[in-house]
Design an enzyme around this catalytic site. Structure first.
Site, mmCIF file in Angstrom:
data_model
loop_
_atom_site.group_PDB
_atom_site.id
_atom_site.type_symbol
_atom_site.label_atom_id
_atom_site.label_comp_id
_atom_site.label_asym_id
_atom_site.label_seq_id
_atom_site.Cartn_x
_atom_site.Cartn_y
_atom_site.Cartn_z
ATOM 1 N N GLU A 168 27.674 33.740 49.741
ATOM 2 C CA GLU A 168 28.745 33.226 48.937
ATOM 3 C C GLU A 168 29.475 34.417 47.828
ATOM 4 O O GLU A 168 30.516 34.291 47.751
ATOM 5 C CB GLU A 168 28.394 32.108 48.170
ATOM 6 C CG GLU A 168 27.886 30.792 49.194
ATOM 7 C CD GLU A 168 28.662 30.364 50.232
ATOM 8 O OE1 GLU A 168 29.861 30.520 50.096
ATOM 9 O OE2 GLU A 168 28.450 29.814 51.217
ATOM 10 N N HIS A 182 32.151 36.160 49.499
ATOM 11 C CA HIS A 182 33.352 35.647 49.499
ATOM 12 C C HIS A 182 34.169 35.999 48.308
ATOM 13 O O HIS A 182 35.420 36.230 48.172
ATOM 14 C CB HIS A 182 33.410 34.118 49.749
ATOM 15 C CG HIS A 182 33.257 33.564 50.989
ATOM 16 N ND1 HIS A 182 33.623 34.090 52.255
ATOM 17 C CD2 HIS A 182 32.181 32.699 51.516
ATOM 18 C CE1 HIS A 182 33.155 33.649 53.343
ATOM 19 N NE2 HIS A 182 32.071 32.764 52.837
ATOM 20 N N ASP A 214 34.699 34.757 55.993
ATOM 21 C CA ASP A 214 33.718 34.554 56.923
ATOM 22 C C ASP A 214 33.872 35.270 58.228
ATOM 23 O O ASP A 214 34.912 35.676 58.926
ATOM 24 C CB ASP A 214 33.772 32.892 57.707
ATOM 25 C CG ASP A 214 33.046 32.110 56.353
ATOM 26 O OD1 ASP A 214 31.831 32.733 55.922
ATOM 27 O OD2 ASP A 214 33.569 31.001 55.990
HETATM 28 ZN ZN LIG Z 1 31.280 31.470 54.256
#
Ligand SMILES: [Zn+2]
Length: 186
Positions: free
Chosen positions: A124, A127, A133
């Site tokens: 996370e 990100h 992703d």
């Molecule tokens: Zn992700």
């Protein structure tokens, strides 16, 4: 990126300038090695991370081991933070409003299915540091997320993922807000 390149080129030019002394060109003494720019500090707040506090710190440490241009630092208690980390009962996810800023949800649904909390935290954070992703993908990829398998214990970015984050933070950073917040449901 172009700014960073310019700074590097400029620094090199300064180092190559010789000093005229007694009619002879004398090479400038070698400057001690140093980074052209300080790392960008991105702070994160674990006050709502509940049982995941240690995992979040480890996830941040894994990024700090892997990149130089950005450093994840725990925010002062009660102080401002770039990233809020929140434990809840959903699936892990991240919302990012600009590079280095956003909210990370440490969803218990994934840990209940056997996914490693440290890998979730590092994923996370990825990100928030500007990575999408990359799914489906192997366990060796941090951004493969849950597709790396519930038993996957890798919680470090691979070389390509680290290089992308280095590039994202490689210049003078003045992050523009994204047109819309980016939401990653994994
Ligand atoms: Zn992700």
């Amino acid at each position: 990126m172009s700014f960073g390149t310019a700074v590097r080129a400029c620094s090199a030019a300064v180092l190559m300038v010789g000093t005229l002394l007694g009619g002879q060109a004398v090479a400038a003494p070698a400057a001690p090695a140093q980074n052209e720019f300080a790392a960008t500090t991105v702070t994160y707040d674990v006050s709502a991370a509940a049982e995941f506090v240690d995992a979040v710190h480890q996830g941040a440490a894994n990024w700090n081991e892997s990149v130089d241009n950005v450093e994840l630092v725990a925010a002062q208690p009660g102080g401002p933070a770039n990233i809020e980390v929140i434990a809840d009962n959903g699936w892990p996810r991240a919302i990012t409003t600009s590079l280095g800023n956003g909210i990370v949800y440490m969803g218990r649904q994934a840990t209940a299915e056997g996914h490693l909390p440290v890998r979730i935290a590092a994923h996370e954070f990825g990100h928030i540091l500007g990575l999408p992703d990359i799914k489906p993908g192997p366990c060796s990829s941090l951004m493969s997320g849950s597709t790396g398998g519930a038993g996957c214990t890798n919680a470090h970015p691979n070389a390509a993922e680290a290089a992308q984050v280095e590039a994202n933070f490689g210049g003078f950073l003045s992050p523009e807000p994204y047109d819309e917040p980016l939401v990653f449901q994994d």
